[in-house]
Design a protein around this motif. Structure first.
Motif, PDB file in Angstrom:
ATOM      1  N   LEU A 140       0.835  -1.212   0.000  1.00 23.87           N
ATOM      2  CA  LEU A 140       0.000   0.000   0.000  1.00 23.87           C
ATOM      3  C   LEU A 140       0.860   1.250   0.000  1.00 23.87           C
ATOM      4  O   LEU A 140       0.553   2.238  -0.682  1.00 23.87           O
ATOM      5  N   GLY A 141       1.967   1.217   0.764  1.00 25.70           N
ATOM      6  CA  GLY A 141       2.862   2.373   0.801  1.00 25.70           C
ATOM      7  C   GLY A 141       3.462   2.674  -0.559  1.00 25.70           C
ATOM      8  O   GLY A 141       3.554   3.840  -0.969  1.00 25.70           O
ATOM      9  N   ARG A 142       3.866   1.621  -1.289  1.00 29.12           N
ATOM     10  CA  ARG A 142       4.450   1.840  -2.619  1.00 29.12           C
ATOM     11  C   ARG A 142       3.418   2.421  -3.586  1.00 29.12           C
ATOM     12  O   ARG A 142       3.725   3.323  -4.364  1.00 29.12           O
ATOM     13  N   VAL A 143       2.182   1.872  -3.548  1.00 27.68           N
ATOM     14  CA  VAL A 143       1.151   2.359  -4.464  1.00 27.68           C
ATOM     15  C   VAL A 143       0.821   3.818  -4.169  1.00 27.68           C
ATOM     16  O   VAL A 143       0.687   4.641  -5.085  1.00 27.68           O
ATOM     17  N   VAL A 144       0.681   4.160  -2.880  1.00 26.64           N
ATOM     18  CA  VAL A 144       0.364   5.545  -2.504  1.00 26.64           C
ATOM     19  C   VAL A 144       1.474   6.482  -2.964  1.00 26.64           C
ATOM     20  O   VAL A 144       1.219   7.573  -3.496  1.00 26.64           O
ATOM     21  N   GLN A 145       2.719   6.043  -2.796  1.00 27.93           N
ATOM     22  CA  GLN A 145       3.845   6.881  -3.227  1.00 27.93           C
ATOM     23  C   GLN A 145       3.827   7.079  -4.744  1.00 27.93           C
ATOM     24  O   GLN A 145       4.061   8.194  -5.231  1.00 27.93           O
ATOM     25  N   ASP A 146       3.514   6.003  -5.491  1.00 25.87           N
ATOM     26  CA  ASP A 146       3.495   6.111  -6.951  1.00 25.87           C
ATOM     27  C   ASP A 146       2.382   7.036  -7.438  1.00 25.87           C
ATOM     28  O   ASP A 146       2.531   7.712  -8.469  1.00 25.87           O
ATOM     29  N   THR A 189       1.023   9.571  -5.696  1.00 25.49           N
ATOM     30  CA  THR A 189       1.047  10.893  -5.078  1.00 25.49           C
ATOM     31  C   THR A 189       1.165  12.016  -6.115  1.00 25.49           C
ATOM     32  O   THR A 189       0.450  13.029  -6.020  1.00 25.49           O
ATOM     33  N   PRO A 190       2.042  11.883  -7.150  1.00 24.86           N
ATOM     34  CA  PRO A 190       2.068  12.945  -8.178  1.00 24.86           C
ATOM     35  C   PRO A 190       0.727  13.102  -8.890  1.00 24.86           C
ATOM     36  O   PRO A 190       0.315  14.224  -9.197  1.00 24.86           O
ATOM     37  N   GLN A 191       0.034  11.995  -9.164  1.00 27.24           N
ATOM     38  CA  GLN A 191      -1.276  12.088  -9.800  1.00 27.24           C
ATOM     39  C   GLN A 191      -2.265  12.811  -8.904  1.00 27.24           C
ATOM     40  O   GLN A 191      -3.079  13.615  -9.366  1.00 27.24           O
ATOM     41  N   ALA A 192      -2.202  12.545  -7.579  1.00 32.04           N
ATOM     42  CA  ALA A 192      -3.075  13.242  -6.636  1.00 32.04           C
ATOM     43  C   ALA A 192      -2.771  14.742  -6.631  1.00 32.04           C
ATOM     44  O   ALA A 192      -3.683  15.578  -6.554  1.00 32.04           O
ATOM     45  N   ALA A 193      -1.487  15.083  -6.721  1.00 25.11           N
ATOM     46  CA  ALA A 193      -1.107  16.497  -6.699  1.00 25.11           C
ATOM     47  C   ALA A 193      -1.672  17.236  -7.906  1.00 25.11           C
ATOM     48  O   ALA A 193      -2.040  18.418  -7.810  1.00 25.11           O
ATOM     49  N   THR A 194      -1.769  16.553  -9.049  1.00 20.27           N
ATOM     50  CA  THR A 194      -2.284  17.225 -10.250  1.00 20.27           C
ATOM     51  C   THR A 194      -3.752  17.608 -10.113  1.00 20.27           C
ATOM     52  O   THR A 194      -4.220  18.512 -10.817  1.00 20.27           O
ATOM     53  N   VAL A 195      -4.506  16.933  -9.238  1.00 20.71           N
ATOM     54  CA  VAL A 195      -5.906  17.299  -9.006  1.00 20.71           C
ATOM     55  C   VAL A 195      -6.059  18.055  -7.689  1.00 20.71           C
ATOM     56  O   VAL A 195      -7.177  18.239  -7.200  1.00 20.71           O
ATOM     57  N   GLY A 196      -4.936  18.478  -7.122  1.00 15.20           N
ATOM     58  CA  GLY A 196      -4.969  19.330  -5.944  1.00 15.20           C
ATOM     59  C   GLY A 196      -5.358  18.631  -4.658  1.00 15.20           C
ATOM     60  O   GLY A 196      -5.974  19.246  -3.784  1.00 15.20           O
ATOM     61  N   THR A 252      -4.434  14.996  -1.796  1.00 12.00           N
ATOM     62  CA  THR A 252      -3.420  14.103  -1.238  1.00 12.00           C
ATOM     63  C   THR A 252      -4.032  12.741  -0.948  1.00 12.00           C
ATOM     64  O   THR A 252      -5.271  12.590  -0.905  1.00 12.00           O
ATOM     65  N   ILE A 253      -3.177  11.757  -0.752  1.00  8.72           N
ATOM     66  CA  ILE A 253      -3.596  10.420  -0.338  1.00  8.72           C
ATOM     67  C   ILE A 253      -3.021  10.160   1.049  1.00  8.72           C
ATOM     68  O   ILE A 253      -1.807  10.267   1.248  1.00  8.72           O
ATOM     69  N   VAL A 254      -3.880   9.842   1.987  1.00  4.87           N
ATOM     70  CA  VAL A 254      -3.458   9.576   3.363  1.00  4.87           C
ATOM     71  C   VAL A 254      -3.517   8.077   3.608  1.00  4.87           C
ATOM     72  O   VAL A 254      -4.560   7.446   3.399  1.00  4.87           O
ATOM     73  N   LEU A 255      -2.421   7.506   4.055  1.00  7.85           N
ATOM     74  CA  LEU A 255      -2.348   6.070   4.320  1.00  7.85           C
ATOM     75  C   LEU A 255      -2.318   5.820   5.823  1.00  7.85           C
ATOM     76  O   LEU A 255      -1.488   6.376   6.540  1.00  7.85           O
ATOM     77  N   ASP A 256      -3.245   4.999   6.293  1.00  8.93           N
ATOM     78  CA  ASP A 256      -3.304   4.605   7.708  1.00  8.93           C
ATOM     79  C   ASP A 256      -3.159   3.084   7.770  1.00  8.93           C
ATOM     80  O   ASP A 256      -4.129   2.348   7.673  1.00  8.93           O
ATOM     81  N   ALA A 257      -1.906   2.623   7.890  1.00  8.12           N
ATOM     82  CA  ALA A 257      -1.631   1.183   7.925  1.00  8.12           C
ATOM     83  C   ALA A 257      -0.576   0.903   8.976  1.00  8.12           C
ATOM     84  O   ALA A 257       0.564   0.546   8.664  1.00  8.12           O
ATOM     85  N   PRO A 258      -0.941   1.053  10.257  1.00  7.08           N
ATOM     86  CA  PRO A 258       0.061   0.925  11.326  1.00  7.08           C
ATOM     87  C   PRO A 258       0.473  -0.518  11.621  1.00  7.08           C
ATOM     88  O   PRO A 258       1.533  -0.757  12.204  1.00  7.08           O
ATOM     89  N   THR A 259      -0.355  -1.479  11.221  1.00  8.75           N
ATOM     90  CA  THR A 259      -0.091  -2.874  11.574  1.00  8.75           C
ATOM     91  C   THR A 259       0.361  -3.660  10.351  1.00  8.75           C
ATOM     92  O   THR A 259      -0.355  -3.706   9.344  1.00  8.75           O
ATOM     93  N   PRO A 260       1.526  -4.285  10.421  1.00  8.10           N
ATOM     94  CA  PRO A 260       1.961  -5.119   9.295  1.00  8.10           C
ATOM     95  C   PRO A 260       0.985  -6.282   9.097  1.00  8.10           C
ATOM     96  O   PRO A 260       0.422  -6.807  10.057  1.00  8.10           O
ATOM     97  N   ALA A 261       0.779  -6.663   7.845  1.00  5.26           N
ATOM     98  CA  ALA A 261      -0.122  -7.778   7.551  1.00  5.26           C
ATOM     99  C   ALA A 261       0.452  -8.566   6.386  1.00  5.26           C
ATOM    100  O   ALA A 261       0.597  -8.043   5.287  1.00  5.26           O
ATOM    101  N   CYS A 262       0.811  -9.817   6.659  1.00  7.77           N
ATOM    102  CA  CYS A 262       1.354 -10.682   5.619  1.00  7.77           C
ATOM    103  C   CYS A 262       0.322 -11.733   5.223  1.00  7.77           C
ATOM    104  O   CYS A 262      -0.469 -12.191   6.044  1.00  7.77           O
ATOM    105  N   GLY A 263       0.334 -12.094   3.960  1.00  6.80           N
ATOM    106  CA  GLY A 263      -0.563 -13.142   3.472  1.00  6.80           C
ATOM    107  C   GLY A 263      -0.095 -13.628   2.125  1.00  6.80           C
ATOM    108  O   GLY A 263       0.738 -12.996   1.468  1.00  6.80           O
ATOM    109  N   TRP A 264      -0.672 -14.737   1.687  1.00  7.55           N
ATOM    110  CA  TRP A 264      -0.310 -15.312   0.393  1.00  7.55           C
ATOM    111  C   TRP A 264      -1.304 -14.835  -0.656  1.00  7.55           C
ATOM    112  O   TRP A 264      -2.421 -15.325  -0.759  1.00  7.55           O
TER     113      TRP A 264
END
Length: 392
Positions: A249-255, A257-264, A266-278
């Motif tokens: 999720l962090g990588r996608v939000v970072q990628d 972010t420039p697109q969000a800036a073009t429409v004025g 931001t994207i806020v990410l709230d993911a404090p707990t690691p979660a692993c899965g297959w």
């Protein structure tokens, strides 16, 4: 095909020995004989069953046979049932005339002729079975007609969707191709004029950036069409691996972010707990990108919030926007293919993003749902089963 249900017959007499004797005469294979000792009991049975024939004793205490027949003729359910009267009275009482007047098909006098009784019952049973067979054929023909009409409607809808789809594909592919074509013509013109200054490092960087953007648009359209084809043919395959969802999720939000800036916004990410899965990380990223792209498009310039919730055996990713929301009547439609919003809100693209995303979620054993109140934004929730061991 012959109806396997038994043919039902009703005999009504206040004397049990008469009922038993008549039952012995008319009972046969695939016949179901019902007894009634009074007119009231007979009425109850008539309302519960569909009888091929009713044999009524004329002289009964309380409600006699003629009164019962009159009631039967006054009710739509029992009106078509053939009635045969049985009487021990002498023929001089003219019960035959009264019986036919009451709607009977025959009047039999006691002592009964067994052969005559059996032959009459055979006739009415055969008539009933023929009527039932015709009724089943009519129902089958009506069902076939409705099915044909539905198939024709589906075919017309499919043809309409095909034409609309081809029109959308032509339009959406033409836009980036026209841009690339115009860029190519512009560069050719500069080369023909010998204007090499137009191809400096900064100019080339901008040209390549524009080319890359248009090529990516074309690739995205083609990928969407291929995904739909794979989904519908059952050939969509997943390549699960151990995924750290908060990191993805962090990588996608970072990628984005420039697109969000073009429409004025931001994207806020709230993911404090690691979660692993297959999961298939490429497909999960595809879902999240689709959801975030929609949220940025419809969010009205307000911040988009991505929340990761971790449960015992599942995870949920919520993508929340503060846009106009989705009307209740459209909340199911937006997950269908080629749905691109309503009226002037229809975005670019083929309207496949949410359809593909839901199919990908379900392919993982999860779900993609929408919660929205018009005027109060929308929340898309991706739920995935969580296991830290490879799937079987």
């Amino acid at each position: 095909m012959q109806d396997a249900s038994p043919t039902k017959l009703l005999i009504v007499d206040d004397l049990p020995e008469n009922l038993q004797a008549l039952d012995a005469l008319i009972r046969g294979e695939r016949r179901e004989v019902h007894h009634a000792g009074s007119g009231e009991e007979a009425l109850a049975l008539l309302l519960q069953h569909d009888f091929a024939l009713a044999i009524l004793d004329v002289q009964m205490p309380g409600m006699d046979g003629f009164e019962l027949a009159e009631l039967m003729r006054g009710t739509e359910k029992t009106r078509p049932i053939p009635i045969v009267f049985v009487t021990a009275a002498g023929k001089e009482l003219n019960y035959s005339f009264k019986g036919y007047e009451a709607g009977a098909v025959d009047v039999l006098y006691k002592p009964l002729d067994p052969g005559a009784v059996k032959s009459k019952v055979e006739v009415f049973v055969a008539l009933h079975q023929q009527r039932e067979a015709m009724r089943q054929q009519v129902l089958a023909l009506e069902a076939a007609r409705r099915q044909q009409e539905e198939m024709q409607a589906q075919l017309q809808h499919a043809l309409l969707m095909r034409d609309e789809f081809m029109s959308m594909v032509s339009h959406e592919m033409r836009t980036p191709l026209n841009t690339l074509y115009l860029e190519t013509q512009l560069r050719k013109m500069q080369l023909d004029r010998g204007n090499m200054a137009a191809f400096g490092a900064e100019q080339l960087r901008r040209m390549l950036s524009r080319d890359d953007r248009q090529i990516q648009n074309i690739v995205r359209l083609i990928d969407d069409m291929l995904d739909v084809s794979r989904i519908r043919s059952g050939k969509l395959s997943l390549r699960p691996g151990l995924v750290q969802l908060a990191g993805l999720l962090g990588r996608v939000v970072q990628d984005l972010t420039p697109q969000a800036a073009t429409v004025g916004t931001t994207i806020v990410l709230d993911a404090p707990t690691p979660a692993c899965g297959w999961w298939d990380d490429f497909r999960i990223e595809q879902i999240v990108v689709n959801l975030l792209t929609n949220a940025l498009r419809y969010g009205g310039g307000q911040p988009v919030v991505v929340t990761l919730a971790v449960m015992a055996d599942s995870v949920r990713v919520d993508v929340r926007d503060s846009g106009p929301g989705v009307a209740l009547e459209n909340q199911g439609k937006i997950f269908e293919p080629y749905e691109r919003g309503v009226g002037s809100d229809a975005p670019a693209g083929l309207g496949l993003g949410l359809y593909i995303s839901r199919q990908l979620a379900e392919a993982h054993g999860g779900s993609l749902t929408l919660s929205s109140v018009p005027g109060a934004g929308a929340v898309f929730s991706l739920t995935l089963p969580r296991t830290e061991a490879p799937p079987a």
